[in-house]
Design an enzyme around this catalytic site. Structure first.
Site, PDB file in Angstrom:
ATOM      1  N   LYS A  34      17.973 -11.865  34.804  1.00  0.00           N
ATOM      2  CA  LYS A  34      18.029 -13.035  35.692  1.00  0.00           C
ATOM      3  C   LYS A  34      16.755 -13.881  35.660  1.00  0.00           C
ATOM      4  CE  LYS A  34      16.619 -10.872  40.055  1.00  0.00           C
ATOM      5  NZ  LYS A  34      17.011 -10.687  41.461  1.00  0.00           N
ATOM      6  N   GLY A  39      11.586  -7.504  30.792  1.00  0.00           N
ATOM      7  CA  GLY A  39      10.606  -6.448  31.063  1.00  0.00           C
ATOM      8  C   GLY A  39      10.651  -5.904  32.470  1.00  0.00           C
ATOM      9  N   GLY A 184       0.283   6.116  48.687  1.00  0.00           N
ATOM     10  CA  GLY A 184       0.920   6.572  47.459  1.00  0.00           C
ATOM     11  C   GLY A 184       0.312   5.885  46.252  1.00  0.00           C
ATOM     12  N   HIS A 446     -13.647  19.901  19.882  1.00  0.00           N
ATOM     13  CA  HIS A 446     -14.832  19.883  20.751  1.00  0.00           C
ATOM     14  C   HIS A 446     -15.785  18.783  20.286  1.00  0.00           C
ATOM     15  CE1 HIS A 446     -18.218  21.298  23.122  1.00  0.00           C
ATOM     16  NE2 HIS A 446     -18.969  21.186  22.029  1.00  0.00           N
TER      17      HIS A 446
END
Length: 468
Positions: A34, A39, A184, A446
């Site tokens: 629309k 996306g 949140g 490492h």
């Protein structure tokens, strides 16, 4: 009238991935969006712009506070060009959304701009510019209409001072004091963005901890770090009124003792989650059931009660995550094509993109206790890593939970630098039902942040982490 094997309504991560996968499987595919750009929320007003601002604000904070530690001296003041930062965010969004158009063309997916609504179970009306219409026929339809920001019934979102995440991503000024309702993902990420840029930030949370969906140890560690960054928290507070007085916003809440507390800021971000979006879909004309939570009801094949109509992403049950929607998009495409895909919802990771990042997959320690599952726990602090000390990112830890009898990994929870990327190692291990010992025996380069995963696995195996 154009006829298609599959029509997708909505071009967010779930919708566009479903369209690509359908096309790859040889199905004649169309997608309806629309808005002028594809996306969905994620690319336009969610994941992509928020992570862009998180990265930009992180660079700014580093320049202000941390460059000197690395022996980098800046002649003159470090200045914030907020307008340019926002322009860069918009540029990244534009590049990303244009990429979806490219993918649609590449995969020969037909695109329609407008609002898609059912005429019946095989015919869809597309309304362009609120007036012109096009009717198309689809053998199968996938509903991928996503979600919208939620609010509280007594709050009037004016999109100027009382805002949602959408407006927070396009402000014209840095707030003096931004009050976040909700601790949140959205509140914490955008709270950190604006704190770095100079705002005072207060987070009001109804629960007794922030990030309540995460393992409790992660919530506790993140709050400790953000408090160190001078973010203020009001936990166990129930907001009961939000009013605007000119350029001021006044928030009233009751604390856990039942006492009224007042907060005042120039902006208030309402970040109390999201709700499914089906407006204009006319699902009832196709006979599709929508439950009292506004979700499209689906079975284990993500099929609605109408056999040729499916639904995915935020509009169905489950976590509202872009990558969950993507998995469901591919899943449904393969179901329609006659294949037998699978999704393990327990192994869809959850991430908070603050710094340090928080990431988890599988069961939390609280869930294992509630389910009376005997488990072992091993954890390792990020500050014990050479890589963390080298970069200065010493906050955080990795925790691995495994079955007490079989040693199978049941949950991995981490907070630290690049945790959003590191969690993929845990997802891979758990997908193949690895034990904590399996993870402990893998060689990790490492120095890396990933060594914390190995060390936590060692701690969970026989309490034999090497570097603590």
């Amino acid at each position: 009238m154009d006829k298609f094997d599959v029509l997708i309504i909505g071009s967010g991560p779930g919708g566009y991935v479903a369209a690509i996968r359908c096309a790859q499987l040889g199905l004649k595919t169309a997608i309806i969006e629309k808005y002028a750009t594809k996306g969905g929320t994620c690319l336009n007003v969610g994941c992509i712009p928020s992570k862009t601002l998180l990265d930009s604000s992180h660079h700014y904070e580093d320049a202000l506070k941390h460059f000197e530690d690395h022996g980098i001296e800046i002649n003159g003041d470090v200045k914030l060009n907020f307008k340019k930062m926002m322009e860069r965010k918009s540029s990244v969004v534009e590049q990303t959304t244009k990429g979806i158009d490219f993918l649609m063309d590449k995969n020969e997916v037909t695109s329609f701009e407008g609002v898609g609504s059912f005429k019946d179970k095989t015919h869809i009306i597309i309304t362009h510019n609120d007036k012109e219409t096009t009717e198309i026929e689809a053998k199968n339809t996938i509903i991928a209409t996503g979600s919208k920001p939620n609010s509280l019934p007594f709050i009037d979102i004016d999109k100027e001072r009382i805002i949602t995440s959408t407006e927070a991503l396009s402000l014209k000024e840095v707030p003096k004091h931004m009050v976040m309702i909700g601790g949140g993902v959205i509140g914490l990420e955008l709270g950190q963005v604006y704190k770095r840029l100079g705002s005072e930030v207060t987070v009001i949370e109804y629960m007794d901890r922030i990030a309540p969906v995460m393992d409790k140890a992660m919530s506790k560690e993140l709050m400790k770090v953000m408090k160190k960054q001078k973010v203020k928290f009001a936990l166990s507070h129930q907001v009961k009124a939000v009013d605007r007085d000119g350029d001021k916003v006044i928030i009233k809440a009751d604390n856990k003792k039942g006492e009224e507390v007042t907060f005042e800021g120039d902006y208030c971000l309402v970040s109390v989650g999201r709700k499914p979006f089906t407006k204009g879909l006319n699902a009832d004309k196709a006979g599709v059931k929508i439950n009292d939570k506004g979700q499209v009801e689906v079975n284990e094949k993500l099929q609605t009660n109408v056999e040729n109509i499916y639904a995915i992403g935020d509009v169905v049950k489950g976590a509202m995550l872009a990558h969950k929607a993507e998995e469901e998009g591919s899943f449904v495409a393969e179901v329609i094509a006659g294949q037998k895909p699978h999704i393990d919802y327990n192994l869809i990771p959850n991430v908070i993109y603050t710094w340090p990042e928080v990431a988890s997959v599988g069961k939390t320690e609280e869930q294992l206790k509630d389910e009376s599952i005997d488990y072992k726990s091993g954890q390792f602090p990020m500050r014990a890593l050479g890589r963390s000390r080298a970069s200065g990112d010493v906050d955080g830890l990795v925790k691995i939970l495994s079955d007490k009898e079989t040693d199978e990994v049941l949950g991995v929870h981490m907070i630290g630098a690049r945790a959003a990327d590191l969690i993929a190692e845990a997802v891979t291990a758990m997908e193949f039902r690895a034990s904590a010992e399996d993870m402990a025996r893998m060689s990790h380069a490492h120095p890396t942040y990933a060594e914390a995963v190995k060390e936590a696995a060692l701690a969970a195996t026989e309490d034999r982490a090497i570097h603590i």
